[in-house]
Design a protein around this motif. Structure first.
Motif, PDB file in Angstrom:
ATOM      1  N   LEU A  97     -49.140 -63.992  64.589  1.00 34.95           N
ATOM      2  CA  LEU A  97     -47.762 -64.232  65.030  1.00 34.95           C
ATOM      3  C   LEU A  97     -46.756 -63.756  63.989  1.00 34.95           C
ATOM      4  N   LYS A  98     -47.079 -63.937  62.735  1.00 37.64           N
ATOM      5  CA  LYS A  98     -46.203 -63.450  61.661  1.00 37.64           C
ATOM      6  C   LYS A  98     -46.095 -61.929  61.712  1.00 37.64           C
ATOM      7  N   SER A  99     -47.206 -61.248  61.885  1.00 36.74           N
ATOM      8  CA  SER A  99     -47.186 -59.783  61.980  1.00 36.74           C
ATOM      9  C   SER A  99     -46.419 -59.322  63.208  1.00 36.74           C
ATOM     10  N   LEU A 100     -46.591 -60.032  64.314  1.00 30.79           N
ATOM     11  CA  LEU A 100     -45.871 -59.676  65.532  1.00 30.79           C
ATOM     12  C   LEU A 100     -44.362 -59.816  65.344  1.00 30.79           C
ATOM     13  N   ALA A 101     -43.930 -60.931  64.759  1.00 31.76           N
ATOM     14  CA  ALA A 101     -42.500 -61.134  64.533  1.00 31.76           C
ATOM     15  C   ALA A 101     -41.938 -60.080  63.589  1.00 31.76           C
ATOM     16  N   GLN A 102     -42.685 -59.762  62.538  1.00 26.43           N
ATOM     17  CA  GLN A 102     -42.225 -58.747  61.594  1.00 26.43           C
ATOM     18  C   GLN A 102     -42.126 -57.383  62.267  1.00 26.43           C
ATOM     19  N   LEU A 103     -43.072 -57.073  63.125  1.00 30.28           N
ATOM     20  CA  LEU A 103     -43.078 -55.792  63.820  1.00 30.28           C
ATOM     21  C   LEU A 103     -41.885 -55.676  64.758  1.00 30.28           C
ATOM     22  N   VAL A 104     -41.604 -56.745  65.486  1.00 29.95           N
ATOM     23  CA  VAL A 104     -40.484 -56.727  66.434  1.00 29.95           C
ATOM     24  C   VAL A 104     -39.162 -56.581  65.701  1.00 29.95           C
ATOM     25  N   MET A 105     -39.031 -57.232  64.543  1.00 33.47           N
ATOM     26  CA  MET A 105     -37.781 -57.136  63.791  1.00 33.47           C
ATOM     27  C   MET A 105     -37.627 -55.771  63.127  1.00 33.47           C
ATOM     28  N   ASP A 106     -38.715 -55.172  62.702  1.00 34.49           N
ATOM     29  CA  ASP A 106     -38.634 -53.883  62.008  1.00 34.49           C
ATOM     30  C   ASP A 106     -38.408 -52.717  62.960  1.00 34.49           C
TER      31      ASP A 106
ATOM     32  N   THR B  51     -47.757 -52.749  76.543  1.00 32.72           N
ATOM     33  CA  THR B  51     -46.343 -52.480  76.791  1.00 32.72           C
ATOM     34  C   THR B  51     -45.533 -52.411  75.511  1.00 32.72           C
ATOM     35  N   MET B  52     -46.055 -53.004  74.455  1.00 30.82           N
ATOM     36  CA  MET B  52     -45.371 -52.929  73.170  1.00 30.82           C
ATOM     37  C   MET B  52     -45.800 -51.689  72.403  1.00 30.82           C
ATOM     38  N   VAL B  53     -47.069 -51.407  72.416  1.00 26.22           N
ATOM     39  CA  VAL B  53     -47.583 -50.275  71.648  1.00 26.22           C
ATOM     40  C   VAL B  53     -47.023 -48.956  72.169  1.00 26.22           C
ATOM     41  N   SER B  54     -46.733 -48.870  73.461  1.00 25.07           N
ATOM     42  CA  SER B  54     -46.257 -47.614  74.029  1.00 25.07           C
ATOM     43  C   SER B  54     -44.896 -47.215  73.482  1.00 25.07           C
ATOM     44  N   MET B  55     -44.120 -48.150  72.948  1.00 23.36           N
ATOM     45  CA  MET B  55     -42.786 -47.825  72.450  1.00 23.36           C
ATOM     46  C   MET B  55     -42.693 -47.877  70.934  1.00 23.36           C
ATOM     47  N   LEU B  56     -43.819 -47.900  70.265  1.00 19.22           N
ATOM     48  CA  LEU B  56     -43.791 -48.012  68.811  1.00 19.22           C
ATOM     49  C   LEU B  56     -43.091 -46.838  68.156  1.00 19.22           C
ATOM     50  N   TYR B  57     -43.193 -45.657  68.747  1.00 19.33           N
ATOM     51  CA  TYR B  57     -42.671 -44.452  68.109  1.00 19.33           C
ATOM     52  C   TYR B  57     -41.566 -43.824  68.967  1.00 19.33           C
ATOM     53  N   PHE B  58     -40.558 -44.601  69.362  1.00 22.42           N
ATOM     54  CA  PHE B  58     -39.419 -44.100  70.119  1.00 22.42           C
ATOM     55  C   PHE B  58     -38.131 -44.631  69.485  1.00 22.42           C
ATOM     56  N   PRO B  59     -37.744 -44.119  68.312  1.00 20.41           N
ATOM     57  CA  PRO B  59     -36.550 -44.621  67.624  1.00 20.41           C
ATOM     58  C   PRO B  59     -35.274 -44.077  68.247  1.00 20.41           C
TER      59      PRO B  59
END
Length: 580
Positions: A466-475, A530-538
């Motif tokens: 959960l900590k990694s998920l929250a950090q990923l969403v914020m970053d 659904t999250m991984v698909s948008m990891l690289y769309f800045p």
């Protein structure tokens, strides 16, 4: 002339009005374009923005900071003190102060276990209860007496039965300790005194709990919330509710030997009882295979001996390279769960006998070794005398010694620790014996320790995920966070809360169930596609897509506004010069 002059005057008025009307109309056109753009920009921004459900970051931070709930792993020991009906009161029936003995035992256990402990991230409440145990002077068969006094056993609750050694001491040590398979132990003392009762009971409890608590504490008090780096953690498989277990019979040279085995019957006979017992933690699915032409990835060394048979051997340095991943098909396509591999390897005749050396250069008696977090391997050399057909078939009885090795390796892989090794420090002052090992190959006490360890692992790993998920969403602001992701996170947090409350109530099975739910839900949210698909769309990608549309439209509009400002400034200057 007048008429002509008036006509000329009207034409002059019209010619003066036409430029004004043209400029006004032009400004309205420019303004209308800008109104459309300004009204459309928010709509465009909204329609091109990714959906991000609001995650409960504050709750996640409270678990990361260890403020949400205090982890506790309580234990209760019911001490049954013998009151011998037919004994001489002067010899063995002195009145005992139960509350004082309870406090003394608890204080002694805390001193022995926590004398070097400074971490407070997890608590281990210890409750000592003393009850009177009415028995006769004939206490040779203590098991018969204890069976009448035992209550329904649960995880974290143990029964200790204390009695004097009658009619005479049978050991030169302070006491004899017999461990049962049902969360109980019997302690018979040479001297029936208050100090011996307190010291022997405290020593037995401390020895039983110390290693278990150290393992739980090392997991729960990991400040970085990461997996353990000690040897025990490296050997044990990462928790999974299901494991795929694959048994492989590897034949290096099928041209000289044909092999077969009755693995299904052997698994049902020797392994199924163990899997049924540990199913409260994880389940197993089993499959098997036979592979031929299984060439080794390493070259064995040759040991030539005088007056003794020579042999080939593998050193500890070569064992990590034993598996020939390029040629051996060990990947399971049946399940996506972690795979535990067990291999029975038969080397070719020209490499037999093949043995394994330990770090001291001595042959390993079992001729087997364990690969941490992967599985186990047993090497079976070809018999000197083969049948005329050159076939070797392993029946159920033939596979028994190999299955015993595989079960021992499986115990290590899922984190079960040998109770005899745990209790060995007590042997310096006490004589220890054990009830016959159950057919399940695991005692209740050993299974209890694994359940507590898995609860701690699941809770810590859930928080870390959960900590990694929250950090990923914020970053990554452009990551999609749908509503079902938030739902999974909330369920995981709720499961953590219920697991913590169950621990405080000493309901370990309920805590295990909720901890499994917490780790499954957190990982399901973290690895959602659904999250991984948008990891690289800045944002840079968005600008690159819409720039070819916006630039051609915006440049003429900006230039028109600039030109209009210049025209307005020019007209103001002309009007000012005329007035002057």
């Amino acid at each position: 002339m007048a008429t002509d002059g008036s006509i000329i005057e009207k034409e002059s008025d019209v010619s003066c009005l036409n430029p004004y009307m043209t400029e006004t109309r032009k400004r309205l056109v420019i303004a209308s374009f800008w109104v459309v753009v300004l009204l459309g920009l928010p709509l465009w921004w909204k329609t091109t923005a990714v959906y991000r459900a609001q995650l409960p970051f504050a709750q996640i931070d409270s678990w990361v900071d260890r403020k949400a709930c205090q982890l506790t792993f309580p234990s209760t020991f019911v001490v049954h003190l013998a009151s011998i009906a037919d004994a001489d009161p002067k010899a063995h029936n002195h009145p005992l102060d139960y509350p004082t003995i309870e406090n003394a035992i608890a204080a002694s256990v805390d001193q022995q276990i926590y004398q070097a402990n400074t971490q407070q991230c997890v608590e281990f409440p210890l409750n000592i209860e003393i009850k009177e145990w009415r028995i006769t002077s004939d206490i040779i068969d203590l098991l018969k007496h204890t069976s009448e006094q035992r209550e329904k056993s649960t995880i974290g609750r143990y029964d200790i039965f204390l009695a004097p050694q009658l009619p005479a001491p049978t050991s030169t040590k302070r006491a004899h300790v017999k461990l049962g398979n049902d969360r109980s132990m019997i302690i018979t003392l040479r001297e029936w005194t208050t100090s011996d009762i307190e010291e022997s009971t405290a020593a037995a409890i401390a020895t039983l709990l110390q290693e278990e608590r150290e393992r739980v504490q090392s997991i729960a008090c990991d400040n970085e919330l990461r997996e353990r780096s000690n040897l025990d953690g490296l050997r044990t498989m990462k928790f999974s509710p299901m494991y795929q277990m694959t048994f492989s019979l590897m034949n290096e040279d099928p041209s000289g030997l044909q092999v077969d085995w009755d693995i299904e019957d052997a698994v049902n006979t020797y392994l199924r009882p163990f899997m049924s017992e540990v199913s409260v933690i994880s389940n197993f699915s089993v499959d098997s295979q036979i592979q031929h032409f299984a060439q080794l990835a390493v070259t064995p060394q040759y040991m030539e001996r005088q007056k003794l048979p020579s042999y080939y051997y593998l050193t500890p340095e070569t064992l990590p390279h034993f598996i020939n991943s390029a040629e051996w098909n060990l990947a399971s396509a049946i399940s996506t769960y972690p795979t535990i591999n067990f291999i029975l390897y038969i080397p070719a005749q020209n490499k037999s006998p093949l043995r394994i050396h330990n770090s001291k250069g001595q042959p390993v008696r079992s001729n087997a070794f364990l690969i941490p977090r992967w599985g186990g391997i047993v090497i079976k050399n070809q018999p000197k005398a083969l049948t005329a057909s050159g076939a070797l078939a392993f029946g159920k009885e033939d596979l028994k010694p190999f299955m015993e090795i595989f079960v021992a390796q499986l115990r290590t892989l899922i984190g079960i620790h040998d109770l005899k090794k745990i209790m060995s420090p007590l042997e310096t002052s006490h004589e220890i014996s054990y009830e016959s090992a159950p057919q399940t190959a695991v005692t209740v006490t050993e299974l209890d320790a694994v359940i507590k360890q898995r609860i701690a692992e699941n809770i810590v790993n859930s928080i870390a995920t959960l900590k990694s998920l929250a950090q990923l969403v914020m970053d990554i602001p452009n990551m999609v966070v749908l509503d079902h992701i938030r739902t999974e996170v909330e369920i995981s947090l709720d499961s953590l809360e219920q697991a913590c409350q169950a621990l405080q109530q000493q309901d370990y099975m309920k805590a295990l169930t909720h901890s499994i739910s917490a780790i499954e839900r957190s990982e399901k949210a973290f690895f959602d596609p659904t999250m991984v698909s948008m990891l690289y769309f800045p944002d840079e990608h968005k600008y690159a897509i819409y720039m070819p549309l916006f630039v051609p439209v915006s440049v003429p509009m900006i230039m028109a506004v600039v030109k209009e400002f210049k025209e307005a400034r020019r007209r103001r200057k002309e009007a000012k010069s005329k007035t002057d």
